[in-house]
Design a protein around this motif. Structure first.
Motif, PDB file in Angstrom:
ATOM      1  N   UNK A  34       0.851  -1.187   0.000  1.00  0.00           N
ATOM      2  CA  UNK A  34       0.000   0.000   0.000  1.00  0.00           C
ATOM      3  C   UNK A  34       0.885   1.236   0.000  1.00  0.00           C
ATOM      4  N   UNK A  35       0.505   2.237  -0.796  1.00  0.00           N
ATOM      5  CA  UNK A  35       1.224   3.517  -0.808  1.00  0.00           C
ATOM      6  C   UNK A  35       0.256   4.635  -0.428  1.00  0.00           C
ATOM      7  N   UNK A  36       0.633   5.406   0.577  1.00  0.00           N
ATOM      8  CA  UNK A  36      -0.179   6.540   1.020  1.00  0.00           C
ATOM      9  C   UNK A  36       0.492   7.840   0.598  1.00  0.00           C
ATOM     10  N   UNK A  37      -0.282   8.727   0.015  1.00  0.00           N
ATOM     11  CA  UNK A  37       0.248   9.993  -0.497  1.00  0.00           C
ATOM     12  C   UNK A  37       0.347  11.027   0.610  1.00  0.00           C
ATOM     13  N   UNK A  38       1.554  11.558   0.811  1.00  0.00           N
ATOM     14  CA  UNK A  38       1.759  12.617   1.807  1.00  0.00           C
ATOM     15  C   UNK A  38       2.428  13.833   1.154  1.00  0.00           C
ATOM     16  N   UNK A  39       2.341  13.914  -0.178  1.00  0.00           N
ATOM     17  CA  UNK A  39       3.030  14.959  -0.921  1.00  0.00           C
ATOM     18  C   UNK A  39       2.472  16.356  -0.693  1.00  0.00           C
ATOM     19  N   UNK A  40       3.296  17.335  -0.975  1.00  0.00           N
ATOM     20  CA  UNK A  40       2.907  18.740  -0.820  1.00  0.00           C
ATOM     21  C   UNK A  40       3.229  19.505  -2.101  1.00  0.00           C
ATOM     22  N   UNK A  41       2.551  20.624  -2.271  1.00  0.00           N
ATOM     23  CA  UNK A  41       2.834  21.482  -3.415  1.00  0.00           C
ATOM     24  C   UNK A  41       4.125  22.270  -3.211  1.00  0.00           C
ATOM     25  N   UNK A  42       4.390  22.625  -1.949  1.00  0.00           N
ATOM     26  CA  UNK A  42       5.548  23.465  -1.672  1.00  0.00           C
ATOM     27  C   UNK A  42       5.947  23.341  -0.210  1.00  0.00           C
ATOM     28  N   UNK A  43       7.248  23.311   0.054  1.00  0.00           N
ATOM     29  CA  UNK A  43       7.733  23.367   1.431  1.00  0.00           C
ATOM     30  C   UNK A  43       7.610  24.811   1.947  1.00  0.00           C
ATOM     31  N   UNK A  44       7.460  24.963   3.244  1.00  0.00           N
ATOM     32  CA  UNK A  44       7.332  26.293   3.826  1.00  0.00           C
ATOM     33  C   UNK A  44       8.672  27.013   3.955  1.00  0.00           C
ATOM     34  N   UNK A  46      11.854  29.118   3.033  1.00  0.00           N
ATOM     35  CA  UNK A  46      12.052  30.188   2.048  1.00  0.00           C
ATOM     36  C   UNK A  46      12.841  29.748   0.824  1.00  0.00           C
ATOM     37  N   UNK A  47      13.743  28.787   0.997  1.00  0.00           N
ATOM     38  CA  UNK A  47      14.520  28.288  -0.140  1.00  0.00           C
ATOM     39  C   UNK A  47      13.801  27.162  -0.867  1.00  0.00           C
ATOM     40  N   UNK A  48      12.708  26.667  -0.269  1.00  0.00           N
ATOM     41  CA  UNK A  48      11.963  25.570  -0.868  1.00  0.00           C
ATOM     42  C   UNK A  48      12.613  24.219  -0.713  1.00  0.00           C
ATOM     43  N   UNK A  49      13.627  24.131   0.161  1.00  0.00           N
ATOM     44  CA  UNK A  49      14.410  22.900   0.291  1.00  0.00           C
ATOM     45  C   UNK A  49      14.116  22.146   1.584  1.00  0.00           C
ATOM     46  N   UNK A  50      14.185  22.820   2.724  1.00  0.00           N
ATOM     47  CA  UNK A  50      14.077  22.128   4.010  1.00  0.00           C
ATOM     48  C   UNK A  50      12.688  21.537   4.231  1.00  0.00           C
ATOM     49  N   UNK A  51      12.662  20.294   4.704  1.00  0.00           N
ATOM     50  CA  UNK A  51      11.401  19.587   4.942  1.00  0.00           C
ATOM     51  C   UNK A  51      10.605  20.298   6.036  1.00  0.00           C
ATOM     52  N   UNK A  52       9.424  20.735   5.689  1.00  0.00           N
ATOM     53  CA  UNK A  52       8.556  21.456   6.627  1.00  0.00           C
ATOM     54  C   UNK A  52       7.117  20.974   6.461  1.00  0.00           C
ATOM     55  N   UNK A  53       6.448  21.440   5.419  1.00  0.00           N
ATOM     56  CA  UNK A  53       5.084  20.973   5.181  1.00  0.00           C
ATOM     57  C   UNK A  53       5.053  19.461   4.923  1.00  0.00           C
ATOM     58  N   UNK A  54       6.090  18.932   4.293  1.00  0.00           N
ATOM     59  CA  UNK A  54       6.107  17.495   3.991  1.00  0.00           C
ATOM     60  C   UNK A  54       6.224  16.652   5.253  1.00  0.00           C
ATOM     61  N   UNK A  55       7.047  17.096   6.208  1.00  0.00           N
ATOM     62  CA  UNK A  55       7.165  16.326   7.448  1.00  0.00           C
ATOM     63  C   UNK A  55       5.917  16.487   8.317  1.00  0.00           C
ATOM     64  N   UNK A  56       5.289  17.663   8.253  1.00  0.00           N
ATOM     65  CA  UNK A  56       4.022  17.853   8.982  1.00  0.00           C
ATOM     66  C   UNK A  56       2.961  16.904   8.439  1.00  0.00           C
ATOM     67  N   UNK A  57       2.865  16.811   7.120  1.00  0.00           N
ATOM     68  CA  UNK A  57       1.910  15.884   6.515  1.00  0.00           C
ATOM     69  C   UNK A  57       2.199  14.439   6.915  1.00  0.00           C
ATOM     70  N   UNK A  58       3.463  14.076   6.918  1.00  0.00           N
ATOM     71  CA  UNK A  58       3.835  12.700   7.253  1.00  0.00           C
ATOM     72  C   UNK A  58       3.466  12.371   8.687  1.00  0.00           C
ATOM     73  N   UNK A  59       3.758  13.286   9.580  1.00  0.00           N
ATOM     74  CA  UNK A  59       3.425  13.071  10.987  1.00  0.00           C
ATOM     75  C   UNK A  59       1.916  12.964  11.182  1.00  0.00           C
TER      76      UNK A  59
END
Length: 203
Positions: free
Chosen positions: A138-148, A150-163
């Motif tokens: 099974x694969x669950x989607x936790x993707x995001x349109x954009x990280x929060x 400023x550089x768009x690199x560090x995991x932020x919204x993606x880790x929040x979604x995963x948690x």
């Protein structure tokens, strides 16, 4: 940077996180149902694995599952190169976390080995067409349109979604299994929650 601008930027980060959580909520489907059932029905251990920030989130999800009475632990994907793959047994369930779904150590070693052993696998990923997604049951989607970030690199919204997804899986499974507050007290015998629950049942 002025005080009000700092506050405004902080609110923007939180707003981006809230927006992505809304998208995550709308994405739940039959795959979520299957994943909850796999967790609930697992007769062995639930093994969380991932690298980097995904590894850190894996640790928290494992801890949450333990709090509900489901044996769970974090397995370092990199340590699997040096013998730790032996922790996996046929009745176990692997939950692998990779935003890209292409983390080499997971798709080349951990999941193929786990499947060979006979364990089942769930992945939390931002790419349900990825190699890892196709390897897992099974694969669950936790993707995001954009990280929060400023550089768009560090995991932020993606880790929040995963948690949040991990919490949803654990809490729904807990409710299905009918875990009681008395059982929760057994799992939380110390700390502030333990004291509160002891007071509750001693009245």
């Amino acid at each position: 940077m002025e005080r009000q601008e700092i506050i405004s930027k902080g609110k923007k980060v939180i707003e981006m996180e809230r927006y992505e959580l809304g998208r995550l909520m709308d994405s739940l489907d039959d795959n979520f149902v299957k994943a909850v059932e796999m967790i609930t029905d697992c007769k062995g251990k639930i093994i969380l694995t991932g690298t980097g920030k995904s590894g850190l989130i894996s640790r928290k999800i494992a801890a949450t599952l333990c709090c509900t009475g489901k044996p769970a632990f974090f397995l370092s994907a990199y340590n699997c190169e040096n013998g730790d793959i032996g922790a996996i047994q046929p009745n176990d369930l692997i939950i692998a976390i990779s935003n890209s779904g292409e983390t080499n150590i997971l798709k080349d070693l951990v999941i193929p080995s786990a499947k060979t052993i006979g364990a089942k696998a769930i992945c939390l990923t931002g790419n349900t067409e990825s190699t890892l997604a196709k390897q897992c049951d099974v694969a669950l989607y936790i993707g995001v349109e954009k990280e929060a970030c400023p550089t768009g690199v560090n995991a932020t919204t993606s880790t929040t979604n995963t948690l949040a997804m991990g919490d949803a899986l654990a809490m729904v499974s807990e409710e299905i299994r009918g875990v009681t507050r008395e059982q929760v007290l057994f799992y939380h015998q110390g700390g502030a929650w333990g004291e509160k629950l002891k007071d509750e049942f001693e009245k």
